[in-house]
Design a protein around this motif. Structure first.
Motif, PDB file in Angstrom:
ATOM      1  N   LEU A 106      28.865  57.693  43.893  1.00 43.23           N
ATOM      2  CA  LEU A 106      28.571  56.389  44.491  1.00 43.23           C
ATOM      3  C   LEU A 106      28.829  56.425  45.993  1.00 43.23           C
ATOM      4  N   ILE A 107      29.960  56.990  46.396  1.00 41.12           N
ATOM      5  CA  ILE A 107      30.284  57.099  47.824  1.00 41.12           C
ATOM      6  C   ILE A 107      29.264  57.980  48.537  1.00 41.12           C
TER       7      ILE A 107
ATOM      8  N   ILE B 171      31.220  47.574  48.216  1.00 40.45           N
ATOM      9  CA  ILE B 171      31.504  47.865  46.810  1.00 40.45           C
ATOM     10  C   ILE B 171      32.490  46.835  46.266  1.00 40.45           C
ATOM     11  N   VAL B 172      32.312  46.458  45.018  1.00 39.66           N
ATOM     12  CA  VAL B 172      33.247  45.570  44.347  1.00 39.66           C
ATOM     13  C   VAL B 172      33.987  46.361  43.273  1.00 39.66           C
ATOM     14  N   VAL B 173      35.312  46.301  43.325  1.00 38.97           N
ATOM     15  CA  VAL B 173      36.165  46.924  42.313  1.00 38.97           C
ATOM     16  C   VAL B 173      36.773  45.818  41.452  1.00 38.97           C
TER      17      VAL B 173
ATOM     18  N   SER C 182      25.625  39.371  41.354  1.00 42.74           N
ATOM     19  CA  SER C 182      25.961  38.918  42.711  1.00 42.74           C
ATOM     20  C   SER C 182      25.944  40.075  43.707  1.00 42.74           C
ATOM     21  N   VAL C 183      26.489  41.231  43.307  1.00 39.56           N
ATOM     22  CA  VAL C 183      26.494  42.397  44.196  1.00 39.56           C
ATOM     23  C   VAL C 183      25.054  42.792  44.545  1.00 39.56           C
ATOM     24  N   ALA C 184      24.188  42.777  43.553  1.00 43.66           N
ATOM     25  CA  ALA C 184      22.783  43.118  43.816  1.00 43.66           C
ATOM     26  C   ALA C 184      22.123  42.068  44.706  1.00 43.66           C
ATOM     27  N   ALA C 185      22.442  40.787  44.476  1.00 45.62           N
ATOM     28  CA  ALA C 185      21.791  39.719  45.228  1.00 45.62           C
ATOM     29  C   ALA C 185      22.169  39.733  46.697  1.00 45.62           C
TER      30      ALA C 185
ATOM     31  N   ALA D  43      20.192  47.524  35.705  1.00 43.92           N
ATOM     32  CA  ALA D  43      19.291  48.679  35.644  1.00 43.92           C
ATOM     33  C   ALA D  43      19.126  49.336  37.007  1.00 43.92           C
ATOM     34  N   ARG D  44      19.412  48.605  38.088  1.00 45.21           N
ATOM     35  CA  ARG D  44      19.196  49.132  39.436  1.00 45.21           C
ATOM     36  C   ARG D  44      20.479  49.328  40.237  1.00 45.21           C
ATOM     37  N   LEU D  45      21.534  48.642  39.851  1.00 46.74           N
ATOM     38  CA  LEU D  45      22.797  48.745  40.608  1.00 46.74           C
ATOM     39  C   LEU D  45      23.743  49.695  39.878  1.00 46.74           C
ATOM     40  N   PRO D  46      24.250  50.735  40.541  1.00 44.93           N
ATOM     41  CA  PRO D  46      25.136  51.675  39.862  1.00 44.93           C
ATOM     42  C   PRO D  46      26.500  51.066  39.555  1.00 44.93           C
TER      43      PRO D  46
END
Length: 318
Positions: free
Chosen positions: A151-152, A164-166, A182-185, A214-217
């Motif tokens: 990811l990094i 990034i959200v943890v 929300s992260v994708a938006a 499906a698109r956000l890791p």
């Protein structure tokens, strides 16, 4: 009568030394061998081969069932299909009463080339563990998680400042799905969850994310503290959300650079060790009589503000 020389009462023989016995062989030979084993327990018998084959098939079926998930109910299935959740099969019980929802599910699955499998109702009962499936079930394959290192690296290769959200102590898959959405938006790059004691990307999370999973890791971490340090070593500012933080959202202006947002549960918050390793502890300002925000809502508010700061930085040419 033949004359016996020597001591009276002792018969003279030609054998020398002690007499040898059978070593118990005769006694063991006369001993019973017990009941005859069942045909299926005799390795050379065809019944034994059939038994082993049945066990192998049952094991394979259990393995497949343990790695896939079945979404049941007509409305949930339609929601997953509309969210474009990746599915491998649509199961419909034989004789299921037809209505608009069932027809819509079948037509949508056909348009996406999802195999339609008709099974007896008792088989669908067995697959779901109950009879509340309404005659329909959507099979979802296991989610493919990414690694934190990958990811990094992917964000770095794109030449962008990662956001990034943890998630820490988040056990509700609906919260996880809402955070992914929300992260994708707001232009984020990914979500990190712990391997244990955490919600995972199930069909519920898929549905709540409205297909953005499906698109956000989404990455899984074995140890969140080490993961945070790894982000810090790669130039990320780690911001933990917690009530009574040293900063508030309207006073913190570090969202334009590489940033990790750590979100805890509404009840437990962020774990002690994770909190101690954050660079900044920040709270979201709100009215006094509201104690806390839902985790996904808090994440969405912060993501929205950081996205605004990034747009402003771009407009300033930074």
């Amino acid at each position: 009568m033949a004359k016996n020389h020597g001591r009276p009462g002792v018969r003279k023989t030609n054998k020398k030394g002690a007499a040898k016995g059978s070593g118990g062989q005769i006694r063991r030979g006369l001993k019973g061998k017990g009941p005859t084993p069942k045909a299926e327990d005799r390795v050379y018998h065809v019944a034994h081969k059939r038994k082993k084959e049945a066990e192998r098939r049952a094991q394979g079926r259990h393995s497949r069932e343990s790695t896939t998930e079945l979404v049941v109910g007509r409305n949930p299935v339609i929601e997953c299909l509309h969210a474009r959740v990746p599915a491998t099969a649509l199961y419909v019980a034989e004789g299921a009463s037809n209505d608009d929802r069932l027809s819509e599910a079948v037509q949508t699955a056909a348009s996406r080339s999802i195999p339609l499998i008709e099974v007896p109702r008792h088989e669908l009962d067995r697959m779901t563990g109950n009879g509340m499936h309404q005659g329909i079930g959507l099979q979802i394959p296991p989610y493919e998680y990414t690694e934190v290192f990958d990811l990094i690296s992917s964000v770095k290769d794109r030449g962008e400042d990662g956001m990034i959200v943890v998630l820490d102590n988040i056990t509700d898959p609906r919260n996880l799905g809402a955070v992914i959405r929300s992260v994708a938006a707001f232009g984020g790059h990914g979500v990190v969850i712990p391997e244990r004691r955490s919600a995972s990307v199930t069909a519920v999370a898929w549905r709540t994310s409205a297909g953005t999973a499906a698109r956000l890791p989404v990455a899984r971490a074995t140890n969140l503290t080490r993961t945070i340090k790894e982000f810090q070593q790669n130039g990320y500012q780690v911001v933990g959300l917690d009530a009574g933080g040293e900063h508030t959202l309207d006073t913190y202006d570090g969202g334009a650079g590489p940033v990790v947002i750590v979100v805890g549960s509404e009840g437990k918050g962020i774990s002690r060790l994770v909190k101690e390793n954050c660079d900044v502890i920040m709270s979201v300002p709100m009215t006094d009589w509201v104690e806390s925000l839902n985790a996904s809502v808090a994440a969405g508010v912060v993501l929205s503000e950081f996205a605004r700061q990034r747009r402003a930085a771009v407009s300033r040419g930074e």
